[in-house]
Structures are given as C-alpha cells and as structure tokens.
Scaffold this motif. Structure first.
Motif, PDB file in Angstrom:
ATOM      1  N   ASP A 256      13.668  52.675  49.879  1.00 44.85           N
ATOM      2  CA  ASP A 256      13.921  51.962  48.629  1.00 44.85           C
ATOM      3  C   ASP A 256      13.259  50.588  48.648  1.00 44.85           C
ATOM      4  O   ASP A 256      13.245  49.888  49.666  1.00 44.85           O
ATOM      5  CB  ASP A 256      15.433  51.766  48.412  1.00 44.85           C
ATOM      6  CG  ASP A 256      16.111  53.091  48.086  1.00 44.85           C
ATOM      7  OD1 ASP A 256      15.388  54.026  47.679  1.00 44.85           O
ATOM      8  OD2 ASP A 256      17.345  53.169  48.240  1.00 44.85           O
ATOM      9  N   ILE A 257      12.681  50.181  47.513  1.00 46.48           N
ATOM     10  CA  ILE A 257      12.056  48.866  47.351  1.00 46.48           C
ATOM     11  C   ILE A 257      12.854  48.078  46.331  1.00 46.48           C
ATOM     12  O   ILE A 257      13.107  48.567  45.225  1.00 46.48           O
ATOM     13  CB  ILE A 257      10.597  48.993  46.870  1.00 46.48           C
ATOM     14  CG1 ILE A 257       9.788  49.827  47.879  1.00 46.48           C
ATOM     15  CG2 ILE A 257       9.973  47.613  46.673  1.00 46.48           C
ATOM     16  CD1 ILE A 257       8.365  50.090  47.407  1.00 46.48           C
ATOM     17  N   GLU A 258      13.254  46.877  46.704  1.00 49.32           N
ATOM     18  CA  GLU A 258      13.998  46.045  45.772  1.00 49.32           C
ATOM     19  C   GLU A 258      13.081  45.569  44.642  1.00 49.32           C
ATOM     20  O   GLU A 258      11.896  45.307  44.869  1.00 49.32           O
ATOM     21  CB  GLU A 258      14.579  44.826  46.503  1.00 49.32           C
ATOM     22  CG  GLU A 258      15.645  45.178  47.517  1.00 49.32           C
ATOM     23  CD  GLU A 258      16.247  43.939  48.146  1.00 49.32           C
ATOM     24  OE1 GLU A 258      15.852  42.819  47.740  1.00 49.32           O
ATOM     25  OE2 GLU A 258      17.105  44.080  49.025  1.00 49.32           O
ATOM     26  N   PRO A 259      13.594  45.488  43.423  1.00 46.08           N
ATOM     27  CA  PRO A 259      12.781  45.031  42.300  1.00 46.08           C
ATOM     28  C   PRO A 259      12.212  43.638  42.576  1.00 46.08           C
ATOM     29  O   PRO A 259      12.880  42.779  43.152  1.00 46.08           O
ATOM     30  CB  PRO A 259      13.779  44.996  41.140  1.00 46.08           C
ATOM     31  CG  PRO A 259      14.886  45.907  41.553  1.00 46.08           C
ATOM     32  CD  PRO A 259      14.969  45.809  43.040  1.00 46.08           C
ATOM     33  N   GLU A 260      10.957  43.415  42.164  1.00 48.31           N
ATOM     34  CA  GLU A 260      10.310  42.123  42.384  1.00 48.31           C
ATOM     35  C   GLU A 260      10.903  41.079  41.440  1.00 48.31           C
ATOM     36  O   GLU A 260      11.196  41.374  40.288  1.00 48.31           O
ATOM     37  CB  GLU A 260       8.805  42.261  42.146  1.00 48.31           C
ATOM     38  CG  GLU A 260       8.020  41.030  42.561  1.00 48.31           C
ATOM     39  CD  GLU A 260       6.533  41.240  42.390  1.00 48.31           C
ATOM     40  OE1 GLU A 260       5.773  40.261  42.550  1.00 48.31           O
ATOM     41  OE2 GLU A 260       6.126  42.384  42.084  1.00 48.31           O
ATOM     42  N   THR A 261      11.076  39.873  41.955  1.00 50.28           N
ATOM     43  CA  THR A 261      11.655  38.803  41.148  1.00 50.28           C
ATOM     44  C   THR A 261      10.683  37.650  41.006  1.00 50.28           C
ATOM     45  O   THR A 261       9.715  37.530  41.763  1.00 50.28           O
ATOM     46  CB  THR A 261      12.951  38.272  41.790  1.00 50.28           C
ATOM     47  OG1 THR A 261      12.655  37.717  43.073  1.00 50.28           O
ATOM     48  CG2 THR A 261      13.991  39.367  41.913  1.00 50.28           C
ATOM     49  N   PHE A 262      10.916  36.794  40.020  1.00 52.95           N
ATOM     50  CA  PHE A 262      10.149  35.568  39.859  1.00 52.95           C
ATOM     51  C   PHE A 262      11.079  34.475  39.375  1.00 52.95           C
ATOM     52  O   PHE A 262      12.178  34.728  38.892  1.00 52.95           O
ATOM     53  CB  PHE A 262       8.984  35.761  38.882  1.00 52.95           C
ATOM     54  CG  PHE A 262       9.414  36.097  37.471  1.00 52.95           C
ATOM     55  CD1 PHE A 262       9.702  35.090  36.552  1.00 52.95           C
ATOM     56  CD2 PHE A 262       9.519  37.420  37.055  1.00 52.95           C
ATOM     57  CE1 PHE A 262      10.095  35.393  35.261  1.00 52.95           C
ATOM     58  CE2 PHE A 262       9.904  37.731  35.766  1.00 52.95           C
ATOM     59  CZ  PHE A 262      10.192  36.716  34.869  1.00 52.95           C
ATOM     60  N   VAL A 263      10.634  33.254  39.547  1.00 49.80           N
ATOM     61  CA  VAL A 263      11.410  32.094  39.120  1.00 49.80           C
ATOM     62  C   VAL A 263      10.812  31.542  37.841  1.00 49.80           C
ATOM     63  O   VAL A 263       9.592  31.416  37.716  1.00 49.80           O
ATOM     64  CB  VAL A 263      11.407  31.005  40.216  1.00 49.80           C
ATOM     65  CG1 VAL A 263      12.155  29.770  39.751  1.00 49.80           C
ATOM     66  CG2 VAL A 263      12.023  31.543  41.490  1.00 49.80           C
ATOM     67  N   THR A 264      11.649  31.211  36.899  1.00 50.15           N
ATOM     68  CA  THR A 264      11.181  30.700  35.614  1.00 50.15           C
ATOM     69  C   THR A 264      12.125  29.622  35.101  1.00 50.15           C
ATOM     70  O   THR A 264      13.238  29.472  35.623  1.00 50.15           O
ATOM     71  CB  THR A 264      11.090  31.839  34.582  1.00 50.15           C
ATOM     72  OG1 THR A 264      10.546  31.334  33.369  1.00 50.15           O
ATOM     73  CG2 THR A 264      12.454  32.431  34.302  1.00 50.15           C
ATOM     74  N   ALA A 265      11.696  28.888  34.099  1.00 56.57           N
ATOM     75  CA  ALA A 265      12.564  27.887  33.477  1.00 56.57           C
ATOM     76  C   ALA A 265      13.788  28.580  32.882  1.00 56.57           C
ATOM     77  O   ALA A 265      13.710  29.702  32.375  1.00 56.57           O
ATOM     78  CB  ALA A 265      11.808  27.134  32.389  1.00 56.57           C
ATOM     79  N   ALA A 266      14.925  27.920  32.974  1.00 62.94           N
ATOM     80  CA  ALA A 266      16.178  28.501  32.506  1.00 62.94           C
ATOM     81  C   ALA A 266      16.244  28.533  30.978  1.00 62.94           C
ATOM     82  O   ALA A 266      15.425  27.939  30.292  1.00 62.94           O
ATOM     83  CB  ALA A 266      17.353  27.708  33.066  1.00 62.94           C
ATOM     84  N   LEU A 267      17.236  29.242  30.472  1.00 65.73           N
ATOM     85  CA  LEU A 267      17.649  29.293  29.056  1.00 65.73           C
ATOM     86  C   LEU A 267      16.888  30.289  28.203  1.00 65.73           C
ATOM     87  O   LEU A 267      17.165  30.409  27.010  1.00 65.73           O
ATOM     88  CB  LEU A 267      17.584  27.895  28.407  1.00 65.73           C
ATOM     89  CG  LEU A 267      18.375  26.797  29.124  1.00 65.73           C
ATOM     90  CD1 LEU A 267      18.274  25.489  28.357  1.00 65.73           C
ATOM     91  CD2 LEU A 267      19.831  27.208  29.289  1.00 65.73           C
ATOM     92  N   GLY A 268      15.940  31.024  28.761  1.00 66.92           N
ATOM     93  CA  GLY A 268      15.367  32.150  28.048  1.00 66.92           C
ATOM     94  C   GLY A 268      14.218  31.826  27.111  1.00 66.92           C
ATOM     95  O   GLY A 268      13.816  30.672  26.923  1.00 66.92           O
ATOM     96  N   ASP A 269      13.695  32.883  26.495  1.00 63.49           N
ATOM     97  CA  ASP A 269      12.508  32.757  25.650  1.00 63.49           C
ATOM     98  C   ASP A 269      12.775  31.998  24.357  1.00 63.49           C
ATOM     99  O   ASP A 269      11.895  31.289  23.860  1.00 63.49           O
ATOM    100  CB  ASP A 269      11.960  34.154  25.312  1.00 63.49           C
ATOM    101  CG  ASP A 269      11.437  34.880  26.547  1.00 63.49           C
ATOM    102  OD1 ASP A 269      11.081  34.179  27.521  1.00 63.49           O
ATOM    103  OD2 ASP A 269      11.384  36.122  26.530  1.00 63.49           O
TER     104      ASP A 269
END
Length: 350
Positions: A256-269
């Motif tokens: 199993d491979i864990e889903p890739e994550t990224f860091v982004t500015a909070a509060l959404g699009d």
C-alpha cells in the motif's frame, strides 16, 4: 547616504553657508533638527525648509529593494495582500516592519500615518517594534519622543472570536478617519477560524465560508474606500494531492502507498480568490527565508531571499529570481520546516 554633504544637495548657497555656520554639515545633521530650528538658522520660510528636509530625507533613503521594484513600488493600494507561510517564518516580523514604514515621515519614504493592527494570536510586540525602528533608522529614531510617537501611531486591537473580528472591522471607519490610518494589518486571519470551526463537524464548512466572506468583503471595502493597503497573514495546511486514481494505491510489489500530500495556504480556494496579492514565505535553510510573489494582478511572479535581523527582514543582495513564464509552476519546492526529523514538505502554489 546619511553622511552626504549638504553642499551636494544643490541648495541655495546662502542656506548652505548658514547651515554650515551652525555645524550642520550632512543630511543626517539636517534630519536631527526640527523644522522650527532650521527656520531660525536659515531665515527662510516653512515651505522652503520642508523642501530642504524632504530633499535630505530622499538622499538618506536606501534604494528600493528588488521585491518593491517587482511590485511596482511596494504593496498595492486599495487591495488585500496576504502573507502566508509556516510558523516562525517571518510573517509577524514583516508586519511589524510595515508598521514602522507606515509611521515614518514622508521625507524618509514613509506614509507619516497611523496603523491599525488587529492581533488574533497575541503575537505583536511593542518592544520588537521599537527595536526594528531603532536598528533600521537610527539617525531618525534617536530620541524617546520619536519612539513614543511611533508606538502611539500603532493601535493594537486584540480579538478572540470571529464575531469580534467582524464587529471590529465593521466599526473601524471613524477611528481610521480620526487617526489618519493608512495601513491595516490582520495577524492572522486563520487563527480564529481554525479555533471555532472544526471542518470535521457537519455544517461548519458552510458557516466558516460565510464568516470569511463577510470579513473579506469588509476588508476590501476599507481598502477601497480609504485607498490603503490591507495586509493579512495566513497559516498553512496539509492537503491530499488530487488524483484520478483511488486514494489507496499499491506499488509494483503490492504494498500500500499512502496518498501524496502537499502544504498550501490555509482557508481554501474561496479565500484564495478573495485576496488580490499573495506573498508566500518559505524556509531556504536554517538562516535564510524566501518570499515569493505567487499571485499579483500587476507584478511578475518572483522570489527573493531574506534574513531576519535586529532591524527586521533584510533582503539578500542579488537573490531575486524572476519567472519569465508569467506564473509559478503548479508545485514549487517551497520548504516548510517540520518538527519530525527536520523533514521538508513541498508547498502547493495557487
């Protein structure tokens, strides 16, 4: 530049002679005197003396930093500028420096105005404000009177709930007129939202979006009505990178491979679309940071390195990088220091 001789300012010879007779030899000497003192020394009108002070001030000012040049003079007026980044990267330090610059006299490149600083995390430090001012402009902030005047020009409002913040924003106009406010700082916009609205609770996402929309609308109204810059700091969050495949995948060995994550500015699009300019701060290493123009209606996407010193954020010379494509790559290597084994996480740019 502060030691530039008065003779080189191309002033009237009689004025230069009178100044030199009183041992006023450099631009720095002029700026340490009040307008009234200079009028008595030179015997000229208030209008002419103000012109002399302005000329001396411009001669002392450093050249515009490369980030300011890319932004066509600095933070845009009548709009919202967001500064987003990981904890400790310099968001509040940058905000404090902006307060000092706004309070500076026009002759030194400032706005000669007041600032409203809305603090949601109790991060503002008056001691740090004074330190930045003294270290960055020692020839001007050389007396207790000027330092007290600086602190009086920065009004701090501590708010603890989202409703308090909205109420404060809706009742700022009279105070802004009375105090000649030309800069608003909200540090930070994400802190209260994250405390009050847990996304895992049903219905909270809609409530959060509604309150953020109202706050953004009021901030835009103030920026446009008073023709001033509004600066908002934002936190970061980790998301799963979208994929056409199922979230749970396997490699060629069947693991199993864990889903890739990224860091982004909070509060959404939705919040992303509310701000006009987005500046992202990342760690380059233990000493250097980098600030990136990730979104701007007028400026080319660019990045520049800086250090945090006693006099606040200081740009590293010849570190400017311009992105000729006109936009940042979708995923850039913006580094975020992690508490776990010093790992670094890529930052998603929108």
């Amino acid at each position: 530049m502060a030691n530039k001789r008065v003779k080189r300012l191309k002033l009237d010879a009689a004025i230069v002679k009178r100044l030199e007779n009183k041992n006023i030899i450099t631009c720095k000497d002029i700026l340490t005197k009040s307008s009234l003192e200079l009028m008595k020394i030179t015997g000229v009108s208030c209008k002419k003396i103000n012109a002399v002070i302005s000329l001396a001030g411009r001669s002392c000012c450093p050249q515009a930093q490369s980030l300011d040049r890319v932004l066509h003079g600095g933070l845009p007026m009548s709009s919202l500028t967001e500064i987003a980044g990981p904890p400790g990267c310099g968001k509040t330090q940058t905000s404090i420096l902006l307060c000092v610059m706004a309070a500076l006299p026009i002759s030194l490149g400032g706005l000669d105005s007041s600032v409203i600083y809305i603090d949601t995390e109790s991060a503002f430090s008056a001691q740090r404000l004074v330190e930045v001012a003294q270290c960055r402009f020692p020839s001007y902030f050389n007396s207790d009177e000027r330092l007290v005047n600086l602190t009086n020009k920065v009004t701090i409002h501590n708010v603890t709930t989202c409703s308090d913040l909205l109420y404060r924003l809706q009742n700022l106009e009279e105070e802004m007129i009375r105090k000649n406010v030309k800069l608003i700082v909200v540090d930070s916009i994400a802190s209260l939202i994250r405390k009050e609205y847990d996304n895992s609770v049903s219905g909270n996402l809609i409530l959060r979006s509604n309150i953020l929309s109202k706050q953004a609308t009021q901030l835009k109204y103030l920026a446009e009505s008073f023709n001033i810059p509004v600066v908002i700091t934002n936190q970061i969050t980790t998301r799963l990178k979208s994929s056409k495949h199922d979230e749970k995948t396997t490699n060629s060995y069947g693991d199993d491979i864990e889903p890739e994550t990224f860091v982004t500015a909070a509060l959404g699009d939705s919040w992303t679309h509310s701000v006009n300019t987005r500046l992202l701060i990342q760690y380059v290493d233990g000493q250097y940071r980098q600030i990136i123009i990730a979104k701007s209606p007028i400026a080319q996407c660019a990045a520049v390195n800086f250090l945090i010193e006693d006099k606040g954020p200081v740009e590293v010379e010849e570190s400017l990088v311009l992105y000729n494509t006109g936009s940042m790559p979708l995923v850039a290597a913006i580094q975020v220091q992690s508490d776990v084994m010093g790992q670094q996480i890529p930052y998603q740019l929108h």
